[in-house]
Design an enzyme around this catalytic site. Structure first.
Site, PDB file in Angstrom:
ATOM      1  N   GLY A  17       0.885  -1.139   0.149  1.00  0.00           N
ATOM      2  CA  GLY A  17      -0.143   0.128   0.032  1.00  0.00           C
ATOM      3  C   GLY A  17       0.846   1.230   0.006  1.00  0.00           C
ATOM      4  O   GLY A  17       1.942   1.574   0.750  1.00  0.00           O
ATOM      5  N   GLY A  19      -0.174   4.446   0.247  1.00  0.00           N
ATOM      6  CA  GLY A  19      -0.943   5.685   0.811  1.00  0.00           C
ATOM      7  C   GLY A  19      -0.067   6.442   1.637  1.00  0.00           C
ATOM      8  O   GLY A  19       1.148   6.534   1.738  1.00  0.00           O
ATOM      9  N   PHE A  20      -0.720   7.295   2.551  1.00  0.00           N
ATOM     10  CA  PHE A  20       0.115   8.191   3.467  1.00  0.00           C
ATOM     11  C   PHE A  20       1.058   7.533   4.486  1.00  0.00           C
ATOM     12  O   PHE A  20       2.230   7.730   4.324  1.00  0.00           O
ATOM     13  CB  PHE A  20      -0.789   8.935   4.394  1.00  0.00           C
ATOM     14  CG  PHE A  20      -1.725   9.901   3.568  1.00  0.00           C
ATOM     15  CD1 PHE A  20      -1.084  11.277   2.975  1.00  0.00           C
ATOM     16  CD2 PHE A  20      -2.976  10.116   3.503  1.00  0.00           C
ATOM     17  CE1 PHE A  20      -1.520  12.196   2.476  1.00  0.00           C
ATOM     18  CE2 PHE A  20      -3.693  10.860   3.010  1.00  0.00           C
ATOM     19  CZ  PHE A  20      -3.019  12.167   2.251  1.00  0.00           C
ATOM     20  N   GLY A  21       0.614   6.297   4.911  1.00  0.00           N
ATOM     21  CA  GLY A  21       1.376   5.412   5.831  1.00  0.00           C
ATOM     22  C   GLY A  21       2.726   4.891   5.113  1.00  0.00           C
ATOM     23  O   GLY A  21       3.776   4.821   5.222  1.00  0.00           O
ATOM     24  N   VAL A  85      -2.286  -7.773  -3.759  1.00  0.00           N
ATOM     25  CA  VAL A  85      -2.035  -8.775  -2.764  1.00  0.00           C
ATOM     26  C   VAL A  85      -3.013  -9.843  -2.580  1.00  0.00           C
ATOM     27  O   VAL A  85      -4.331  -9.395  -2.438  1.00  0.00           O
ATOM     28  CB  VAL A  85      -1.665  -8.072  -1.518  1.00  0.00           C
ATOM     29  CG1 VAL A  85      -1.627  -9.279  -0.367  1.00  0.00           C
ATOM     30  CG2 VAL A  85      -0.518  -7.412  -1.416  1.00  0.00           C
ATOM     31  N   GLU A 176     -17.914  17.801   2.067  1.00  0.00           N
ATOM     32  CA  GLU A 176     -17.147  18.318   1.179  1.00  0.00           C
ATOM     33  C   GLU A 176     -18.013  18.237   0.033  1.00  0.00           C
ATOM     34  O   GLU A 176     -17.830  19.096  -1.101  1.00  0.00           O
ATOM     35  CB  GLU A 176     -15.946  17.990   1.311  1.00  0.00           C
ATOM     36  CG  GLU A 176     -15.061  18.635   2.498  1.00  0.00           C
ATOM     37  CD  GLU A 176     -13.849  17.784   2.861  1.00  0.00           C
ATOM     38  OE1 GLU A 176     -13.107  18.381   3.674  1.00  0.00           O
ATOM     39  OE2 GLU A 176     -13.408  16.835   2.253  1.00  0.00           O
ATOM     40  N   ASP A 306      -5.150   3.306   8.452  1.00  0.00           N
ATOM     41  CA  ASP A 306      -6.465   2.911   8.361  1.00  0.00           C
ATOM     42  C   ASP A 306      -6.816   1.373   8.696  1.00  0.00           C
ATOM     43  O   ASP A 306      -7.811   0.820   8.844  1.00  0.00           O
ATOM     44  CB  ASP A 306      -7.260   3.414   7.104  1.00  0.00           C
ATOM     45  CG  ASP A 306      -7.289   4.959   7.423  1.00  0.00           C
ATOM     46  OD1 ASP A 306      -6.793   5.469   8.409  1.00  0.00           O
ATOM     47  OD2 ASP A 306      -7.785   5.411   6.257  1.00  0.00           O
ATOM     48  N   ALA A 324      -5.155  10.702   8.086  1.00  0.00           N
ATOM     49  CA  ALA A 324      -3.794  10.735   7.465  1.00  0.00           C
ATOM     50  C   ALA A 324      -2.706  10.730   8.481  1.00  0.00           C
ATOM     51  O   ALA A 324      -1.620  10.141   8.526  1.00  0.00           O
ATOM     52  CB  ALA A 324      -3.810  11.745   6.479  1.00  0.00           C
ATOM     53  N   GLN A 325      -2.814  11.704   9.683  1.00  0.00           N
ATOM     54  CA  GLN A 325      -1.797  11.819  10.553  1.00  0.00           C
ATOM     55  C   GLN A 325      -1.503  10.594  11.073  1.00  0.00           C
ATOM     56  O   GLN A 325      -0.436  10.474  11.674  1.00  0.00           O
ATOM     57  CB  GLN A 325      -2.058  13.144  11.484  1.00  0.00           C
ATOM     58  CG  GLN A 325      -2.040  14.380  10.639  1.00  0.00           C
ATOM     59  CD  GLN A 325      -0.307  14.473  10.515  1.00  0.00           C
ATOM     60  OE1 GLN A 325       0.512  13.969  11.305  1.00  0.00           O
ATOM     61  NE2 GLN A 325       0.201  15.258   9.694  1.00  0.00           N
TER      62      GLN A 325
END
Length: 466
Positions: A17, A19-21, A85, A176, A306, A324-325
């Protein structure tokens, strides 16, 4: 097919993955003596906080996406492979993917989440999710196509179905996208479709709870609702959607809203991994991890962001928020721990989350933000939202494009990206995907046989979940 990455004797970290992490972990481990392999189903990193702007035709998908291979350019011992995966076999330290098997020394799952339809397969088939850039582009095409069709349809009933937009989910994404579509109705429709009454377009935001933005304070929630109502969004609180039939969104109380634009942003569920199931999963299908982000009962296998749930932090006994943080901070902490492990240092640092706040934009000059004890709404919160998100986008080019796009839209009131484009897959790609699908079926069978074998060896008659 094969991964085709030679194991050169260095400790290998496989990250699932980007993403952010996952991407932050790969960056933190750069030049640390590890061999790093990042696996993702896409060949680009996407920026989820701005996906709604792609869906509402306000931004090009390339502005919030960044190719992994450009990120890894000129990096020694860093590799990217585009694959899905299939399963993990921790006792053998092997990960099965759509392009073959790969062995690892350390394995990190950071594959994030997918839309949660809460077991309603019919809604999953009918609704339009908005978790990825690809889904956002599909939603954009549907919105614009429905507007075009509304000009030429035969009956008033069909026209109303085409112009009604129903959004299910009152979290940040729902708020949003509702705000963005309201602005489209106000600033785009009267000029692009002058021969159609824009007042016929109705935007409904449905939330099963008693307020919007449940993860934020009551005052932020109330202000967001006030902003949306001022913009013409029709909000339905305490309404649970149970079905979609005959072009109608049906709610538990029997009420229904006719629509052909049914957007689902009501919650998420962690992406599942064959081989990690049963007692290893917590709420929302999230993988249970300890304070070091290590999957319970597995050596050298971790999960961040997540996709995992950590209940050892006394400040978050139900797990950290899926933000995200959290993923970024867990990636930084895990990188330090992996470096210590490689050096033989047993000094491991448990993860402690530092809450940097949360925010959501509603529309032009309208947002809500909470940073510590400071809560702000309106223009200042909107400017803060712009600055934070602009800083977080990867690449100088992307930052510049997004900034120029925002400035242009702010000055001209014109979102200019309104093309309906459907991608056509060449025959070669279609055949390759079919071959991979057949291989996937074989992998699932192999994983099932492995699980049954372990059950027999354990002498357990506990049900095996797949």
């Amino acid at each position: 097919m094969s991964i085709n990455v030679k194991h050169d004797g260095k400790k290998r970290v496989v990250i699932v993955g980007g993403g952010f992490g996952g991407l932050r972990l790969a960056n933190e481990l750069r030049d640390s003596g590890f061999q790093i392999i990042l696996i993702d189903r896409n060949n680009y990193h996407q920026f989820p906080p701005l996906i709604y702007q792609v869906a509402s035709a306000g931004m090009e998908p390339g502005s919030i996406s960044f190719p992994f291979r450009k990120i890894f350019r000129n990096r020694r011992d860093s590799y990217f492979r585009m694959a899905e995966v299939r399963a993990v076999f921790p006792e053998k330290k092997i990960l099965q993917t759509s392009i073959g098997k790969i062995d690892y020394d350390y394995l990190v799952f950071a594959a994030g989440t997918t839309s949660n339809f809460f077991g309603n397969s019919h809604i999953a088939d009918e609704a339009m999710p908005m978790k990825t850039v690809a889904e956002a582009m599909g939603l954009r095409n549907a919105l614009l196509s429905n507007m075009e069709r509304a000009l030429t349809c035969a009956t008033a009933g069909e026209r109303q179905e085409l112009l009604n937009v129903v959004i299910v989910g009152g979290g940040a994404t729902g708020v949003e996208i509702a705000g963005a579509l309201s602005q489209m109705k106000r600033y785009v429709m009267p000029y692009d479709y002058p021969d159609m009454d824009s007042s016929l377009m109705h935007i409904y935001l449905i939330e099963a709870g008693d307020r919007l933005l449940a993860g934020m304070s009551g005052d932020s929630s109330a202000k967001a609702k006030e902003f949306l109502e001022e913009m013409g969004v029709e909000i339905r609180l305490g309404k649970m959607v149970t079905d979609y039939r005959d072009h109608k969104v049906v709610m538990k109380d029997g009420s229904a809203i006719p629509t052909r634009t049914f957007i689902w942003v009501s919650g998420v569920r962690a992406n599942s991994i064959t081989g990690i199931d049963g007692d290893l999963l917590g709420r929302g299908g999230r993988i249970k991890v300890d304070g070091l982000n290590r999957i319970q009962g597995m050596d050298c296998v971790f999960a961040i962001g997540d996709q995992c749930i950590m209940t050892s932090d006394p400040a978050y006994p139900g797990g950290h928020p899926q933000l995200a943080q959290v993923a970024i901070q867990q990636a930084v902490n895990l990188a330090d721990n992996l470096k210590n492990m490689a050096r033989g240092n047993t000094d491991m640092h448990p993860f402690v989350y530092k809450n940097l706040g949360s925010m959501a934009t509603v529309g032009r000059n309208k947002a809500v933000a909470e940073i510590g004890k400071v809560h702000t709404q309106g223009f200042m919160a909107w400017v803060l939202w712009l600055v934070v998100h602009l800083r977080s986008i990867l690449g100088i080019r992307n930052k510049l494009f997004v900034l120029l796009n925002w400035i242009w839209n702010y000055v001209t009131y014109d979102d200019s990206i309104r093309m309906i484009v459907y991608a056509t897959k060449p025959k070669e790609i279609r055949e390759r995907l079919e071959r991979e699908r057949i291989t996937h079926l074989g992998t699932d069978l192999m994983a099932e046989m492995e699980a049954e074998k372990r059950e027999r060896e354990d002498g357990s008659d506990k049900e095996v979940l797949y």
